[in-house]
Design a protein around this motif. Structure first.
Motif, PDB file in Angstrom:
ATOM      1  N   MET A 158       0.839  -1.201   0.000  1.00  0.00           N
ATOM      2  CA  MET A 158       0.000   0.000   0.000  1.00  0.00           C
ATOM      3  C   MET A 158       0.869   1.245   0.000  1.00  0.00           C
ATOM      4  O   MET A 158       0.631   2.189  -0.751  1.00  0.00           O
ATOM      5  N   GLU A 159       1.885   1.245   0.831  1.00  0.00           N
ATOM      6  CA  GLU A 159       2.783   2.393   0.907  1.00  0.00           C
ATOM      7  C   GLU A 159       3.489   2.633  -0.428  1.00  0.00           C
ATOM      8  O   GLU A 159       3.678   3.769  -0.842  1.00  0.00           O
ATOM      9  N   ALA A 160       3.852   1.556  -1.137  1.00  0.00           N
ATOM     10  CA  ALA A 160       4.550   1.681  -2.422  1.00  0.00           C
ATOM     11  C   ALA A 160       3.644   2.260  -3.514  1.00  0.00           C
ATOM     12  O   ALA A 160       4.134   2.876  -4.455  1.00  0.00           O
ATOM     13  N   LYS A 161       2.333   2.084  -3.381  1.00  0.00           N
ATOM     14  CA  LYS A 161       1.390   2.615  -4.377  1.00  0.00           C
ATOM     15  C   LYS A 161       1.240   4.129  -4.284  1.00  0.00           C
ATOM     16  O   LYS A 161       0.817   4.771  -5.228  1.00  0.00           O
ATOM     17  N   LEU A 162       1.571   4.678  -3.129  1.00  0.00           N
ATOM     18  CA  LEU A 162       1.393   6.106  -2.900  1.00  0.00           C
ATOM     19  C   LEU A 162       2.656   6.867  -3.291  1.00  0.00           C
ATOM     20  O   LEU A 162       3.765   6.411  -3.061  1.00  0.00           O
ATOM     21  N   LEU A 163       2.484   8.026  -3.859  1.00  0.00           N
ATOM     22  CA  LEU A 163       3.645   8.853  -4.177  1.00  0.00           C
ATOM     23  C   LEU A 163       4.173   9.559  -2.937  1.00  0.00           C
ATOM     24  O   LEU A 163       5.365   9.742  -2.766  1.00  0.00           O
ATOM     25  N   ILE A 164       3.251   9.967  -2.073  1.00  0.00           N
ATOM     26  CA  ILE A 164       3.612  10.663  -0.847  1.00  0.00           C
ATOM     27  C   ILE A 164       2.726  10.135   0.274  1.00  0.00           C
ATOM     28  O   ILE A 164       1.545   9.898   0.076  1.00  0.00           O
ATOM     29  N   THR A 165       3.286   9.952   1.451  1.00  0.00           N
ATOM     30  CA  THR A 165       2.489   9.546   2.603  1.00  0.00           C
ATOM     31  C   THR A 165       2.956  10.297   3.844  1.00  0.00           C
ATOM     32  O   THR A 165       4.135  10.598   3.976  1.00  0.00           O
ATOM     33  N   VAL A 166       2.016  10.595   4.710  1.00  0.00           N
ATOM     34  CA  VAL A 166       2.353  11.191   5.993  1.00  0.00           C
ATOM     35  C   VAL A 166       2.387  10.106   7.068  1.00  0.00           C
ATOM     36  O   VAL A 166       2.562  10.401   8.238  1.00  0.00           O
ATOM     37  N   ALA A 167       2.211   8.847   6.643  1.00  0.00           N
ATOM     38  CA  ALA A 167       2.162   7.740   7.601  1.00  0.00           C
ATOM     39  C   ALA A 167       3.028   6.571   7.156  1.00  0.00           C
ATOM     40  O   ALA A 167       2.526   5.475   6.925  1.00  0.00           O
TER      41      ALA A 167
END
Length: 53
Positions: free
Chosen positions: A35-44
């Motif tokens: 899931m984290e890899a699918k996002l370009l930016i994360t605050v979590a």
């Protein structure tokens, strides 16, 4: 408004370390790196969990 009062945590006492401590006691979930890899930016980072049992 004082920004410090918005986030009353610090190094070693914050939401991310709380997740890591929780994972030491629970074998039903793990960090969902997909899931984290699918996002370009994360605050979590390390904040997305998935149920494995």
């Amino acid at each position: 408004m004082n920004k410090k009062s918005d986030r009353p945590w610090g190094k070693g006492n914050n939401p991310k370390t709380a997740v890591w401590e929780f994972l030491k006691t629970c074998d039903r979930v793990e960090i969902d790196k997909e899931m984290e890899a699918k996002l370009l930016i994360t605050v979590a980072p390390d904040g997305y969990l998935k149920c494995i049992k």
